[in-house]
Scaffold this active site. Structure first.
Site, PDB file in Angstrom:
ATOM      1  N   LYS A 115      -2.840  -2.223  -2.784  1.00  0.00           N
ATOM      2  CA  LYS A 115      -3.978  -1.131  -2.325  1.00  0.00           C
ATOM      3  C   LYS A 115      -3.236   0.379  -2.422  1.00  0.00           C
ATOM      4  O   LYS A 115      -2.378   0.623  -2.166  1.00  0.00           O
ATOM      5  CB  LYS A 115      -3.896  -1.277  -0.613  1.00  0.00           C
ATOM      6  CG  LYS A 115      -5.384  -0.300   0.043  1.00  0.00           C
ATOM      7  CD  LYS A 115      -5.694  -0.597   1.259  1.00  0.00           C
ATOM      8  CE  LYS A 115      -6.506   0.519   1.797  1.00  0.00           C
ATOM      9  NZ  LYS A 115      -7.218   0.178   3.054  1.00  0.00           N
ATOM     10  N   GLU A 166       0.731  -1.290   0.082  1.00  0.00           N
ATOM     11  CA  GLU A 166      -0.023   0.076  -0.048  1.00  0.00           C
ATOM     12  C   GLU A 166       0.930   1.245   0.132  1.00  0.00           C
ATOM     13  O   GLU A 166       1.116   1.852   1.086  1.00  0.00           O
ATOM     14  CB  GLU A 166      -1.004  -0.070   1.108  1.00  0.00           C
ATOM     15  CG  GLU A 166      -1.655   1.147   1.143  1.00  0.00           C
ATOM     16  CD  GLU A 166      -2.545   1.509   2.542  1.00  0.00           C
ATOM     17  OE1 GLU A 166      -3.494   2.313   2.594  1.00  0.00           O
ATOM     18  OE2 GLU A 166      -2.534   0.572   3.463  1.00  0.00           O
TER      19      GLU A 166
END
Length: 297
Positions: A215, A178
């Site tokens: 993500k 992420e």
């Protein structure tokens, strides 16, 4: 098919989205404030985390929170170590709800340098990963932040994420990488293109047969990450809401085919500690329906 295979199949091809229930020490006060609990309600960190666990428990036990629309839930370490209805949280999610448990493993961010905020060192990561495996967790999540378009900084963020991802993969867990791009950065579109190329380079270094998830901030350029969504080395590409309202986040997400949500604040937007059970379930259900619809495009 064993549990890990079942969870992998669900994560890879299931319909729905990931609920991010992983607020840590830094973000918990704001999450509680938005829920209607201000800082006067606690005097110790332990009391604060007890309050947020009650909020998360209310979400996870809600009749609206089901595997029909929720593929997985990301947990804070303390949440993994706690129970829901006297059942360890990860087991409750998988065995009672059919929802895949994922663990946040990062310990926050260092100060900004080269336009990015790298992750702090993660002490005793191997021990934490071993505990996660024992708890029945499927994967992990770790966040860093891109504040501006700086090629050296973005390269460093991608390198750090993939380096730790290799350690996680070695334990049989699937990491969610992420590197969040700040939605307020004026040069975000340019930074996202550099990030795309650095993530592509990191994928090319993965050992054969390994998979990761990404993500990412919902990109300025629609379908920027379409090639990752089609790549067999990427189990799933999910979007963070990044400060957008739920309405705007869902509108933007719907324009990115194959990308699904992993929302935190946008998921819980409008929920209140003072809601009756019926009000709470209705609000949460409406939120879940809206996010699931945006994730289905």
């Amino acid at each position: 098919m064993n549990m890990n295979q079942q969870q992998r199949e669900r994560m890879g091809s299931g319909r729905g989205f990931i609920a991010a229930l992983d607020q840590s020490g830094g973000s918990t006060p704001k999450a509680l404030r938005l829920y209607g609990i201000d800082e006067s309600a606690w005097s110790t960190e332990e009391q604060m985390f007890d309050l947020v666990h009650r909020m998360r428990t209310r979400i996870m036990t809600s009749p609206s929170f089901t595997s029909e629309h929720v593929l997985a839930a990301i947990l804070f370490e303390r949440t993994m170590d706690s129970t829901v209805e006297s059942v360890p949280t990860a087991r409750f999610l998988w065995e009672r709800k059919g929802i895949v448990p994922i663990l946040k493993v990062d310990k926050g961010l260092v100060d900004e340098a080269d336009g990015v905020r790298l992750m702090k060192p993660i002490p005793a990561l191997d021990e934490l990963l071993d505990r996660a495996v024992a708890c029945g967790v499927f994967g992990t999540k770790m966040r860093s932040v891109i504040a501006g378009c700086n090629e050296a900084g973005i390269r460093a963020i991608a390198a750090q994420q993939f380096r730790i991802a290799q350690q996680i993969l070695a334990k049989g867990l699937v990491p969610i990488i992420e590197p969040e791009a700040d939605i307020h950065a004026a040069d975000r579109e340019a930074s996202e293109r550099i990030l795309h190329d650095e993530l592509r380079a990191g994928l090319d270094e993965l050992p054969e047969g390994r998979q990761v998830m990404f993500k990412l901030s919902i990109p300025v350029e629609d379908d920027l990450y379409a090639d990752f969504i089609a790549d067999p080395r990427v189990l799933r590409v999910v979007a963070l809401s990044g400060g957008y309202t739920r309405q705007e986040a869902c509108e933007r997400l719907a324009r990115n085919r194959g990308m699904i949500a992993s929302f935190s604040r946008a998921l819980t937007e409008g929920l209140s500690v003072n809601d009756t059970p019926e009000e709470f379930d209705a609000k949460l259900g409406a939120s879940i329906e809206q996010i699931a619809a945006a994730s289905a495009t």
